[in-house]
Write a protein that holds these residues in place. Structure first.
Motif, mmCIF file in Angstrom:
data_model
loop_
_atom_site.group_PDB
_atom_site.id
_atom_site.type_symbol
_atom_site.label_atom_id
_atom_site.label_comp_id
_atom_site.label_asym_id
_atom_site.label_seq_id
_atom_site.Cartn_x
_atom_site.Cartn_y
_atom_site.Cartn_z
ATOM 1 N N ASP A 33 0.447 29.596 -4.209
ATOM 2 C CA ASP A 33 -0.019 30.375 -3.063
ATOM 3 C C ASP A 33 0.599 29.885 -1.753
ATOM 4 N N SER A 34 0.436 28.605 -1.458
ATOM 5 C CA SER A 34 0.969 28.095 -0.193
ATOM 6 C C SER A 34 2.489 28.120 -0.184
ATOM 7 N N SER A 35 3.111 27.994 -1.354
ATOM 8 C CA SER A 35 4.578 28.044 -1.410
ATOM 9 C C SER A 35 5.094 29.435 -1.076
ATOM 10 N N VAL A 36 4.380 30.450 -1.534
ATOM 11 C CA VAL A 36 4.771 31.817 -1.199
ATOM 12 C C VAL A 36 4.609 32.074 0.296
ATOM 13 N N VAL A 37 3.495 31.609 0.874
ATOM 14 C CA VAL A 37 3.319 31.769 2.323
ATOM 15 C C VAL A 37 4.431 31.037 3.067
ATOM 16 N N ALA A 38 4.773 29.838 2.607
ATOM 17 C CA ALA A 38 5.849 29.076 3.253
ATOM 18 C C ALA A 38 7.187 29.798 3.137
ATOM 19 N N PRO A 150 -2.334 35.147 5.422
ATOM 20 C CA PRO A 150 -1.518 36.362 5.295
ATOM 21 C C PRO A 150 -1.615 37.041 3.934
ATOM 22 N N LEU A 151 -1.802 36.285 2.862
ATOM 23 C CA LEU A 151 -1.931 36.910 1.538
ATOM 24 C C LEU A 151 -3.213 37.731 1.470
ATOM 25 N N LEU A 152 -4.282 37.182 1.996
ATOM 26 C CA LEU A 152 -5.555 37.905 2.034
ATOM 27 C C LEU A 152 -5.469 39.091 2.975
ATOM 28 N N ALA A 153 -4.892 38.880 4.145
ATOM 29 C CA ALA A 153 -4.814 39.941 5.155
ATOM 30 C C ALA A 153 -4.039 41.152 4.658
ATOM 31 N N HIS A 154 -3.088 40.937 3.779
ATOM 32 C CA HIS A 154 -2.261 42.045 3.294
ATOM 33 C C HIS A 154 -2.530 42.380 1.824
ATOM 34 N N ASP A 155 -3.719 41.966 1.360
ATOM 35 C CA ASP A 155 -4.222 42.363 0.037
ATOM 36 C C ASP A 155 -3.273 41.971 -1.094
ATOM 37 N N ILE A 156 -2.766 40.757 -1.018
ATOM 38 C CA ILE A 156 -1.862 40.251 -2.047
ATOM 39 C C ILE A 156 -2.659 39.355 -2.989
ATOM 40 N N GLY A 157 -2.884 39.816 -4.216
ATOM 41 C CA GLY A 157 -3.652 39.064 -5.201
ATOM 42 C C GLY A 157 -2.792 38.075 -5.965
ATOM 43 N N LYS A 158 -3.416 37.328 -6.861
ATOM 44 C CA LYS A 158 -2.740 36.222 -7.541
ATOM 45 C C LYS A 158 -1.531 36.691 -8.363
ATOM 46 N N ALA A 159 -1.691 37.785 -9.099
ATOM 47 C CA ALA A 159 -0.564 38.257 -9.909
ATOM 48 C C ALA A 159 0.608 38.661 -9.019
ATOM 49 N N GLU A 160 0.290 39.272 -7.871
ATOM 50 C CA GLU A 160 1.339 39.673 -6.940
ATOM 51 C C GLU A 160 1.975 38.448 -6.275
ATOM 52 N N VAL A 161 1.164 37.413 -6.028
ATOM 53 C CA VAL A 161 1.703 36.166 -5.475
ATOM 54 C C VAL A 161 2.762 35.588 -6.420
ATOM 55 N N ARG A 162 2.451 35.573 -7.700
ATOM 56 C CA ARG A 162 3.404 35.022 -8.671
ATOM 57 C C ARG A 162 4.664 35.895 -8.752
ATOM 58 N N ALA A 163 4.492 37.211 -8.632
ATOM 59 C CA ALA A 163 5.661 38.101 -8.637
ATOM 60 C C ALA A 163 6.552 37.830 -7.423
ATOM 61 N N ILE A 164 5.926 37.603 -6.264
ATOM 62 C CA ILE A 164 6.696 37.309 -5.054
ATOM 63 C C ILE A 164 7.378 35.946 -5.177
ATOM 64 N N ALA A 165 6.689 34.998 -5.800
ATOM 65 C CA ALA A 165 7.295 33.681 -6.033
ATOM 66 C C ALA A 165 8.547 33.814 -6.896
ATOM 67 N N HIS A 167 10.345 36.485 -7.062
ATOM 68 C CA HIS A 167 11.299 37.187 -6.198
ATOM 69 C C HIS A 167 12.091 36.196 -5.340
ATOM 70 N N TYR A 168 11.391 35.173 -4.851
ATOM 71 C CA TYR A 168 12.047 34.159 -4.025
ATOM 72 C C TYR A 168 12.723 33.067 -4.874
ATOM 73 N N GLY A 169 12.551 33.152 -6.194
ATOM 74 C CA GLY A 169 13.156 32.157 -7.073
ATOM 75 C C GLY A 169 12.482 30.803 -7.018
ATOM 76 N N LEU A 170 11.184 30.785 -6.737
ATOM 77 C CA LEU A 170 10.471 29.519 -6.610
ATOM 78 C C LEU A 170 10.155 28.942 -7.993
ATOM 79 N N SER A 171 10.386 27.661 -8.143
ATOM 80 C CA SER A 171 10.156 27.009 -9.430
ATOM 81 C C SER A 171 8.675 26.911 -9.781
ATOM 82 N N VAL A 172 7.795 27.103 -8.787
ATOM 83 C CA VAL A 172 6.351 26.989 -9.027
ATOM 84 C C VAL A 172 5.707 28.329 -9.356
ATOM 85 N N ALA A 173 6.515 29.344 -9.613
ATOM 86 C CA ALA A 173 5.967 30.688 -9.843
ATOM 87 C C ALA A 173 4.921 30.713 -10.951
#
Length: 289
Positions: A33-38, A150-165, A167-173
């Protein structure tokens, strides 16, 4: 990874939101979660985005090193601040609101650091699924301190967080949720440095032995080990029983047990939910267990 149109729209909205801010500091645990926000903040603001991890007795050293690694992977500036939750009698008491006291202190450190760095907004990793996920007193602290999620404010749930992770190629996805070490101590039993230390050392051993999803709960000297159902077979051997009993006894546990129910989030906390600390260290909205 290509995002679905609806998720892409939410990502764009979150990016535009952060781009409009006069600098942001992210309460950063290195969880998903925090990695996606970062990552979004770094994308939107570049050098005006800073990831900040609060170091204390409840943060495993391995998680601090992981946070440093992930911040480097994202390419965002990373700051570490130190404080002690054990200085708070309310926290040490370990009642139903322990996470509230913890998060208030952690986010207070984040606000002070943001002011020092001239950053206008403090963000955390609370996602859209967190408010409905059981007993979460830490979210009260987020609201009281006017932390932006920001994730809460824009209605981004956990599954979407992992999808965005992804998308950014984050190893913690796909990284499992983590909670601070105090979540391993049953509500009502005082949080002490001794208990936190032996839990951290015990979990480091399980990680070293190859387990991926697990907890070691400290019931006043009795270690209750939980491992994920798909890893339980590995723990149900004489060899494991003998090894873990010997090693955890040396760490300071009087008795060592294996919970046959397997790993469950919040098995020592009110309403069966551990506080989410992953993104306040975490606090991943820390998400978890």
């Amino acid at each position: 990874m290509t995002l679905e149109a609806a998720v892409e729209a939410k990502l764009e909205a979150a990016r535009d939101d952060l781009a409009s801010r006069d600098g942001v500091l992210i309460a950063f645990s290195g969880g998903v979660d925090s990695s996606v926000v970062a990552a979004i903040a770094n994308d939107a603001l570049g050098e005006d985005a800073v990831a900040c991890t609060a170091r204390s007795e409840t943060l495993p050293e391995a998680e601090l090193e992981e946070a440093r690694r992930v911040a480097d992977e994202i390419g965002i500036r990373h700051e570490v601040v130190s404080f002690s939750e054990l200085e708070s009698e309310d926290f040490v008491e370990n009642d139903d609101d322990r996470c509230y006291h913890c998060r208030t202190m952690r986010l207070g450190e984040m606000e002070a650091t943001a002011r020092k760095l001239g950053l206008g907004t403090v963000c955390d990793g609370t996602n859209a699924d967190d408010p409905g996920a059981g007993h979460r007193p830490g979210l009260q602290a987020v609201e009281e301190l006017d932390i932006h999620s920001p994730l809460l404010a824009h209605d981004i749930g956990k599954a979407e967080v992992r999808a965005i992770a992804d998308h950014y190629g984050l190893s913690v996805a796909d990284k499992p949720s983590m909670a601070c070490l105090s979540s391993r101590i049953p509500t009502g039993l005082e949080v002490t440095e001794e208990r936190l230390t032996r839990v951290e050392r015990a979990e480091a051993l399980l990680r070293q032995w190859g387990f991926e999803q697990f907890r070691v709960r400290d019931h006043d000297g009795l270690a209750r080990i939980e491992v994920a159902p798909d890893e339980l077979e590995r723990a149900l051997t004489v060899e494991f029983a003998e090894t873990v009993r010997e090693e955890l006894s040396e760490i300071g546990f009087d008795h060592v047990t294996l919970d046959l129910h397997g790993y469950r989030t919040g098995s020592v906390s009110p309403d069966g939910d551990d506080p989410v600390v992953e993104d306040v260290f975490a606090a991943e909205s820390e998400g978890d267990d």
